[in-house]
Design an enzyme around this catalytic site. Structure first.
Site, PDB file in Angstrom:
ATOM      1  CD1 TRP A   1       0.332   0.455   3.355  1.00  0.00           C
ATOM      2  CD2 TRP A   1      -0.324  -1.666   3.100  1.00  0.00           C
ATOM      3  NE1 TRP A   1       0.773  -0.237   4.455  1.00  0.00           N
ATOM      4  CE2 TRP A   1       0.378  -1.548   4.330  1.00  0.00           C
ATOM      5  CE3 TRP A   1      -0.830  -2.921   2.738  1.00  0.00           C
ATOM      6  CZ2 TRP A   1       0.568  -2.633   5.185  1.00  0.00           C
ATOM      7  CZ3 TRP A   1      -0.632  -3.992   3.590  1.00  0.00           C
ATOM      8  CH2 TRP A   1       0.060  -3.850   4.787  1.00  0.00           C
TER       9      TRP A   1
ATOM     10  CE1 TYR B   1      -3.346   6.725  10.911  1.00  0.00           C
ATOM     11  CE2 TYR B   1      -5.062   5.075  10.531  1.00  0.00           C
ATOM     12  CZ  TYR B   1      -3.747   5.504  10.395  1.00  0.00           C
ATOM     13  OH  TYR B   1      -2.857   4.729   9.715  1.00  0.00           O
TER      14      TYR B   1
ATOM     15  CD  GLN C   1      -9.388  -1.640  17.407  1.00  0.00           C
ATOM     16  OE1 GLN C   1     -10.302  -1.874  16.623  1.00  0.00           O
ATOM     17  NE2 GLN C   1      -9.605  -1.390  18.676  1.00  0.00           N
ATOM     18  CB  THR C   2      -5.110  -5.790  12.220  1.00  0.00           C
ATOM     19  OG1 THR C   2      -6.495  -5.974  12.547  1.00  0.00           O
ATOM     20  CG2 THR C   2      -4.580  -7.071  11.598  1.00  0.00           C
TER      21      THR C   2
ATOM     22  CG  ASP D   1      -1.105   5.569  14.296  1.00  0.00           C
ATOM     23  OD1 ASP D   1      -0.230   6.329  14.780  1.00  0.00           O
ATOM     24  OD2 ASP D   1      -0.810   4.586  13.586  1.00  0.00           O
TER      25      ASP D   1
ATOM     26  CD  GLU E   1      -4.099   3.650   6.732  1.00  0.00           C
ATOM     27  OE1 GLU E   1      -4.254   3.451   7.956  1.00  0.00           O
ATOM     28  OE2 GLU E   1      -2.984   3.855   6.224  1.00  0.00           O
TER      29      GLU E   1
END
Length: 345
Positions: free
Chosen positions: A20, A116, A38-39, A134, A33
């Site tokens: 990306w 974000y 959370q990954t 973030d 995104e």
């Protein structure tokens, strides 16, 4: 110290080669995104590749069946992200003719897109001067500048957002945003950061005062509740009952009927419970097996679950359908159900 310049110099030599980062296509960037919320990158990368292989254009995602989208998302958790992803793809196709808007405020209004994500899309895709904030950015800024204001308060959010924008290299927002996030992810890590080889060490407030492990500060702590579930895997004449959840964190996913108790109880108490009797009534139930207890940890709850494989000749269950056992793996399910499937394969 030139904080921003130091980050960019570090980034040029230490950045990871991620797909990306090789594109300005807003669809690709938005997809990455959402997946990476959370990954971990290592976990999200294969999902990103699979999604683009299956849905190379936003139209492909928009027209896809929800079950297929959720099945592809299976294992990533936080399934509202997948539902929002699907919804927003449809919105982009219907309202913007398949082209992501270049306006920050319009992007911010898309479902599942917060401050974000909107900043990330417009800076990476359109090189617009919006600063990303973030967890990685907050941690680095808090430590370097010695900010002890809780970042999850209104005053804290305002302070970090303002500082992030002040430090942003306005002529190169995409480069700077990638640099500061990468530095937080690889160098200024949450636990055990390698401060001895950090290029910002000499000017870092937290390092000089021995406060690296104390910053950033979070005021609100998530209250975690315990749930005790007994899933009923009911076989009936070669079929198994499966239902699609209509609400909750697993909305849109399939699972088995279940009984929930306020505390952990043994198998005999389950069989003698009012819940069991109300569920099965006079039906004759044959217990084939009872699984070990599974612990499934979510951000706000711990689920202790057992799976009862039962055989029954006839029972009427509203909101559940009979599916062939061989087809069970084709339905999108939670990670908890997936762990059970893995245990019996």
């Amino acid at each position: 110290m030139d904080f921003s310049g130091a980050l960019v110099r570090w980034y040029k030599y230490n950045k990871r080669d991620l797909p990306w980062r090789r594109t300005t296509n807003p669809y690709y960037i938005w997809l990455s995104e959402v997946i990476l919320q959370q990954t971990r990158v290592s976990q999200g990368l294969p999902y990103y590749i699979d999604f683009l292989d299956t849905f190379p254009k936003v139209e492909d995602l928009a027209y896809a069946d929800e079950d297929k989208v959720l099945k592809m998302w299976q294992g990533l958790g936080y399934y509202s992200r997948a539902r929002n992803l699907h919804y927003t793809a449809k919105e982009v196709v219907v309202n913007y003719s398949g082209e992501f808007p270049k306006d920050y405020d319009k992007i911010l209004k898309l479902k599942g897109v917060g401050l974000y994500t909107a900043a990330a899309i417009v800076s990476f895709a359109f090189n617009m001067p919006y600063a990303v904030v973030d967890g990685n950015v907050i941690r680095l800024l808090s430590r370097f500048f010695g900010i002890d204001i809780p970042f999850d308060t209104l005053i804290g959010k305002k302070r970090f957002n303002e500082l992030a924008y002040e430090l942003l290299i306005k002529q190169k927002p995409a480069l700077y945003n990638q640099a500061i996030m990468e530095f937080g992810a690889l160098q200024c890590t949450p636990k055990s950061p390698n401060c001895f080889i950090c290029p910002l060490q000499d000017s870092c407030h937290a390092y000089s005062l021995g406060m690296v492990g104390l910053l950033p500060i979070k005021l609100k702590k998530t209250k975690v509740s315990n749930r005790f579930l007994h899933f009923l895997v009911i076989s009936c004449k070669g079929y198994i009952y499966l239902g699609k959840r209509e609400k909750g964190i697993w909305r849109g996913l399939y699972d088995f009927p279940f009984l929930e108790f306020k505390e952990r109880i043994n198998q005999q108490k389950v069989l003698k419970s009012l819940d069991w009797n109300n569920f099965f009534g006079e039906s004759q139930v044959n217990i084939i097996s009872i699984s070990e207890e599974f612990l499934h940890v979510l951000s706000h709850q711990k689920i202790y679950a057992r799976f009862w494989h039962l055989e029954i000749n006839e029972i009427s269950l509203e909101d559940y359908q009979l599916v062939l056992e061989k087809d069970l793996l084709s339905f999108p399910v939670s990670r908890l159900i997936e762990k059970y499937f893995e245990s019996i394969q």
